[in-house]
Scaffold this motif. Structure first.
Motif, PDB file in Angstrom:
ATOM      1  N   THR A   1       7.011  12.410   0.053  1.00  0.00           N
ATOM      2  CA  THR A   1       8.324  12.021   0.551  1.00  0.00           C
ATOM      3  C   THR A   1       8.193  11.462   1.966  1.00  0.00           C
ATOM      4  O   THR A   1       7.535  12.054   2.813  1.00  0.00           O
ATOM      5  CB  THR A   1       9.272  13.234   0.568  1.00  0.00           C
ATOM      6  N   VAL A   2       8.823  10.334   2.217  1.00  0.00           N
ATOM      7  CA  VAL A   2       8.719   9.660   3.515  1.00  0.00           C
ATOM      8  C   VAL A   2       9.947   9.996   4.357  1.00  0.00           C
ATOM      9  O   VAL A   2      11.083   9.952   3.871  1.00  0.00           O
ATOM     10  CB  VAL A   2       8.608   8.134   3.333  1.00  0.00           C
ATOM     11  N   ALA A   3       9.712  10.346   5.618  1.00  0.00           N
ATOM     12  CA  ALA A   3      10.809  10.568   6.565  1.00  0.00           C
ATOM     13  C   ALA A   3      11.201   9.211   7.154  1.00  0.00           C
ATOM     14  O   ALA A   3      10.654   8.779   8.166  1.00  0.00           O
ATOM     15  CB  ALA A   3      10.380  11.539   7.658  1.00  0.00           C
ATOM     16  N   TRP A   4      12.130   8.551   6.523  1.00  0.00           N
ATOM     17  CA  TRP A   4      12.481   7.192   6.939  1.00  0.00           C
ATOM     18  C   TRP A   4      13.157   7.185   8.300  1.00  0.00           C
ATOM     19  O   TRP A   4      13.172   6.150   8.980  1.00  0.00           O
ATOM     20  CB  TRP A   4      13.391   6.552   5.887  1.00  0.00           C
ATOM     21  N   GLU A   5      13.716   8.322   8.724  1.00  0.00           N
ATOM     22  CA  GLU A   5      14.301   8.404  10.058  1.00  0.00           C
ATOM     23  C   GLU A   5      13.249   8.151  11.136  1.00  0.00           C
ATOM     24  O   GLU A   5      13.531   7.507  12.153  1.00  0.00           O
ATOM     25  CB  GLU A   5      14.934   9.789  10.270  1.00  0.00           C
ATOM     26  N   ARG A   6      12.026   8.642  10.909  1.00  0.00           N
ATOM     27  CA  ARG A   6      10.949   8.439  11.891  1.00  0.00           C
ATOM     28  C   ARG A   6      10.536   6.972  11.938  1.00  0.00           C
ATOM     29  O   ARG A   6      10.326   6.405  13.009  1.00  0.00           O
ATOM     30  CB  ARG A   6       9.754   9.305  11.525  1.00  0.00           C
TER      31      ARG A   6
ATOM     32  N   TRP B   1       0.842  -1.206   0.000  1.00  0.00           N
ATOM     33  CA  TRP B   1       0.000   0.000   0.000  1.00  0.00           C
ATOM     34  C   TRP B   1       0.877   1.256   0.000  1.00  0.00           C
ATOM     35  O   TRP B   1       0.637   2.184  -0.769  1.00  0.00           O
ATOM     36  CB  TRP B   1      -0.920  -0.015   1.211  1.00  0.00           C
ATOM     37  N   ASP B   2       1.880   1.284   0.869  1.00  0.00           N
ATOM     38  CA  ASP B   2       2.784   2.440   0.932  1.00  0.00           C
ATOM     39  C   ASP B   2       3.544   2.615  -0.377  1.00  0.00           C
ATOM     40  O   ASP B   2       3.739   3.735  -0.853  1.00  0.00           O
ATOM     41  CB  ASP B   2       3.785   2.271   2.080  1.00  0.00           C
ATOM     42  N   PHE B   3       3.954   1.506  -0.966  1.00  0.00           N
ATOM     43  CA  PHE B   3       4.761   1.561  -2.189  1.00  0.00           C
ATOM     44  C   PHE B   3       3.968   2.149  -3.348  1.00  0.00           C
ATOM     45  O   PHE B   3       4.458   3.023  -4.079  1.00  0.00           O
ATOM     46  CB  PHE B   3       5.253   0.156  -2.547  1.00  0.00           C
TER      47      PHE B   3
END
Length: 267
Positions: A252-257, A244-246
């Motif tokens: 833009t996703v904050a992958w750090e979070r 679903w996310d893909f």
């Protein structure tokens, strides 16, 4: 523009191969030609539209921004996450997403990597694809996968039509001469069918587990993956959520979070 000059040869080759193979299938005695001669135009029109769509999808993926990191301010907006979450992490892991690229010197978000061919950092870097002469990253990865789906449909359909046009002859020499163009089309569509199918399966699997080609192949070289076990993926939220996310999340996703939450839960 540089983006047009850099991949001009590959893009021209793709267009020539696509339409030359299609022309061979229409001009020889294939099922496609038989439908056309009998007045059943549905299949020829649909096949032509699929080939056109595959070419348009190719240019879309090839020319679009894969997620280039353009400035420090743009990167900083995704690097700011909850201080309380950060404090719960071990000190050695607190700033794993905060690093400067050794090539372009920009602040590099987590999961980004510098591409030496494009000479820029790319968000959620997957790989640099020489066939499209562009990186596959956060912004165009889903479009790359959709392109593979359309391309697989086009080449597998073309393979079927090319095989239907092969005729028998009394000698090998005569058989080769009368089928030479179709054999070329059969070779092109056959090779591309296998390659595209393999790529499609690989990238569907990577999307389902929320990882990239770079992360899957070299976890030992990536700072934020070194603390994880060999089977652990800090970005994996389950197959359904990952897909679903893909496909459906365009921002833009904050992958750090995401990383900090997963690591905090594991502590």
């Amino acid at each position: 523009m540089k983006i047009f000059r850099s991949g001009c040869l590959m893009r021209t080759t793709h267009v020539i191969l696509s339409w030359l193979t299609t022309l061979v299938l229409f001009l020889h005695n294939t099922d496609l030609r038989k439908c056309e001669e009998s007045g059943e135009l549905l299949q020829p029109v649909l096949f032509g539209l699929v080939v056109l769509l595959s070419v348009l999808m190719y240019f879309t993926v090839s020319l679009m921004d894969p997620g280039f990191v353009l400035s420090d301010s743009e990167s900083q907006s995704t690097l700011e996450y909850d201080e309380e979450q950060e404090k719960m992490l071990p000190h050695s892991e607190r700033s794993q997403g905060h690093r400067r690229c050794g090539y372009c010197l920009l602040l590099q978000p987590m999961r980004a990597r510098h591409c030496k061919e494009c000479k820029q950092c790319v968000r959620r870097y997957d790989h640099h694809c020489p066939w499209i002469e562009n990186c596959v990253g956060e912004r165009n990865h889903k479009w790359f996968l959709l392109y593979l789906c359309v391309q697989l449909l086009a080449v597998s359909w073309g393979l079927q039509y090319a095989w239907s046009g092969i005729t028998f002859a009394s000698t090998w020499q005569q058989w080769f001469i009368q089928n030479s163009f179709l054999l070329g089309a059969l070779g092109v569509t056959g090779i591309f069918s296998v390659v595209v199918l393999l790529l499609l399966c690989i990238h569907l699997y990577l999307a389902a587990i929320n990882t990239t080609t770079w992360e899957f192949m070299s976890p030992h070289r990536i700072t934020y993956l070194k603390p994880c076990d060999s089977e652990e993926n800090p970005f994996d939220r389950g197959v359904i959520c990952n897909l679903w996310d893909f496909f459906c999340v365009c921002q833009t996703v904050a992958w750090e979070r995401v990383y900090s939450r997963r690591t905090k839960d594991a502590v």
